[in-house]
Design a protein around this motif. Structure first.
Motif, short mmCIF file in Angstrom:
data_model
loop_
_atom_site.label_atom_id
_atom_site.label_comp_id
_atom_site.label_asym_id
_atom_site.label_seq_id
_atom_site.Cartn_x
_atom_site.Cartn_y
_atom_site.Cartn_z
N VAL A 113 45.01 35.68 27.33
CA VAL A 113 45.01 36.33 28.64
C VAL A 113 43.81 37.27 28.77
O VAL A 113 43.10 37.27 29.78
CB VAL A 113 46.33 37.09 28.88
CG1 VAL A 113 46.24 37.95 30.13
CG2 VAL A 113 47.50 36.13 28.97
N GLN A 114 43.56 38.06 27.74
CA GLN A 114 42.43 38.98 27.76
C GLN A 114 41.10 38.21 27.85
O GLN A 114 40.19 38.62 28.56
CB GLN A 114 42.45 39.88 26.53
CG GLN A 114 43.58 40.88 26.56
CD GLN A 114 43.72 41.63 25.26
OE1 GLN A 114 43.10 41.29 24.26
NE2 GLN A 114 44.56 42.67 25.26
N ARG A 115 41.01 37.09 27.13
CA ARG A 115 39.79 36.29 27.16
C ARG A 115 39.57 35.70 28.56
O ARG A 115 38.45 35.71 29.08
CB ARG A 115 39.89 35.16 26.13
CG ARG A 115 38.62 34.41 25.92
CD ARG A 115 38.71 33.39 24.78
NE ARG A 115 39.78 33.64 23.84
CZ ARG A 115 40.81 32.79 23.62
NH1 ARG A 115 40.87 31.66 24.25
NH2 ARG A 115 41.75 33.08 22.76
N ILE A 116 40.62 35.22 29.18
CA ILE A 116 40.50 34.66 30.53
C ILE A 116 40.09 35.74 31.51
O ILE A 116 39.20 35.54 32.34
CB ILE A 116 41.82 34.00 30.97
CG1 ILE A 116 42.06 32.72 30.16
CG2 ILE A 116 41.82 33.69 32.45
CD1 ILE A 116 43.42 32.11 30.36
N MET A 117 40.72 36.90 31.44
CA MET A 117 40.38 37.99 32.35
C MET A 117 38.95 38.47 32.15
O MET A 117 38.26 38.83 33.10
CB MET A 117 41.36 39.16 32.18
CG MET A 117 42.79 38.83 32.57
SD MET A 117 42.95 38.27 34.26
CE MET A 117 42.62 39.78 35.13
N ARG A 118 38.48 38.45 30.91
CA ARG A 118 37.13 38.89 30.61
C ARG A 118 36.09 37.88 31.11
O ARG A 118 35.04 38.25 31.63
CB ARG A 118 36.98 39.07 29.09
CG ARG A 118 35.62 39.59 28.66
CD ARG A 118 35.48 39.61 27.15
NE ARG A 118 35.52 38.26 26.62
CZ ARG A 118 36.34 37.83 25.65
NH1 ARG A 118 37.20 38.66 25.10
NH2 ARG A 118 36.31 36.59 25.23
N ASP A 119 36.42 36.59 31.00
CA ASP A 119 35.44 35.54 31.32
C ASP A 119 35.52 35.05 32.76
O ASP A 119 34.74 34.19 33.15
CB ASP A 119 35.64 34.35 30.38
CG ASP A 119 35.36 34.73 28.93
OD1 ASP A 119 34.69 35.75 28.71
OD2 ASP A 119 35.83 34.01 28.04
N LEU A 120 36.44 35.59 33.56
CA LEU A 120 36.56 35.13 34.95
C LEU A 120 35.31 35.48 35.75
O LEU A 120 34.70 36.52 35.55
CB LEU A 120 37.76 35.79 35.62
CG LEU A 120 39.09 35.09 35.47
CD1 LEU A 120 40.17 35.91 36.14
CD2 LEU A 120 39.06 33.71 36.04
N ASP A 121 34.97 34.60 36.67
CA ASP A 121 33.86 34.84 37.58
C ASP A 121 34.42 35.48 38.84
O ASP A 121 35.10 34.84 39.63
CB ASP A 121 33.17 33.52 37.90
CG ASP A 121 31.99 33.71 38.83
OD1 ASP A 121 31.49 34.85 38.95
OD2 ASP A 121 31.55 32.70 39.42
N TYR A 122 34.16 36.77 39.01
CA TYR A 122 34.71 37.52 40.13
C TYR A 122 33.79 37.50 41.36
O TYR A 122 34.04 38.18 42.34
CB TYR A 122 34.95 38.97 39.72
CG TYR A 122 36.10 39.12 38.76
CD1 TYR A 122 37.41 39.13 39.21
CD2 TYR A 122 35.87 39.25 37.39
CE1 TYR A 122 38.46 39.27 38.33
CE2 TYR A 122 36.92 39.38 36.51
CZ TYR A 122 38.21 39.40 36.98
OH TYR A 122 39.24 39.53 36.10
N ASN A 123 32.74 36.69 41.35
CA ASN A 123 31.78 36.65 42.45
C ASN A 123 32.40 36.15 43.75
O ASN A 123 31.97 36.52 44.84
CB ASN A 123 30.58 35.78 42.10
CG ASN A 123 29.75 36.40 41.00
OD1 ASN A 123 29.70 37.61 40.87
ND2 ASN A 123 29.11 35.57 40.20
N HIS A 124 33.40 35.30 43.67
CA HIS A 124 34.00 34.71 44.85
C HIS A 124 35.37 35.33 45.19
O HIS A 124 36.10 34.79 46.01
CB HIS A 124 34.15 33.20 44.68
CG HIS A 124 32.86 32.53 44.37
ND1 HIS A 124 31.87 32.37 45.30
CD2 HIS A 124 32.39 31.99 43.22
CE1 HIS A 124 30.84 31.75 44.74
NE2 HIS A 124 31.12 31.51 43.47
N LEU A 125 35.68 36.43 44.57
CA LEU A 125 36.99 37.06 44.79
C LEU A 125 37.15 37.52 46.23
O LEU A 125 38.24 37.41 46.80
CB LEU A 125 37.16 38.24 43.83
CG LEU A 125 38.51 38.95 43.88
CD1 LEU A 125 39.62 37.98 43.51
CD2 LEU A 125 38.52 40.14 42.96
#
Length: 63
Positions: free
Chosen positions: A41-53
Motif C-alpha cells: 500500500v505504501q509503495r502504491i501510494m508513493r508511486d502514484l501519478d497525481y498529475n491527473h488527480l
C-alpha cells in the motif's frame, strides 16, 4: 460391465470429496477480510501519478 460400474463409483467418490473440500474452504474463508500488505500500500501510494488527480476530482463533483 463391472469395470464401468467401478469407474463410475470411483469418479463419483472423487467428485464428492473435491466438492466437500471446496465447501470446507468456502466456509472457512467466508466473512474474513482480505489481508492488507502495508508495504505494498505504501509503495502504491508513493508511486502514484497525481498529475491527473484534479481531472478525477472535477469529474466526481460534476456527476
Amino acid at each position: 460391465m463391472m469395470e464401468l460400474e467401478h469407474f463410475s463409483l470411483i469418479l463419483s467418490a472423487v467428485i464428492i470429496v473435491a466438492l466437500a473440500i471446496y465447501v470446507i474452504h468456502i466456509v472457512r474463508t467466508a466473512g474474513k477480510d482480505r489481508e492488507v500488505d502495508l508495504e505494498q500500500v505504501q509503495r502504491i501510494m508513493r508511486d502514484l501519478d497525481y498529475n491527473h488527480l484534479d481531472r478525477v476530482m472535477n469529474r466526481l463533483r460534476k456527476g
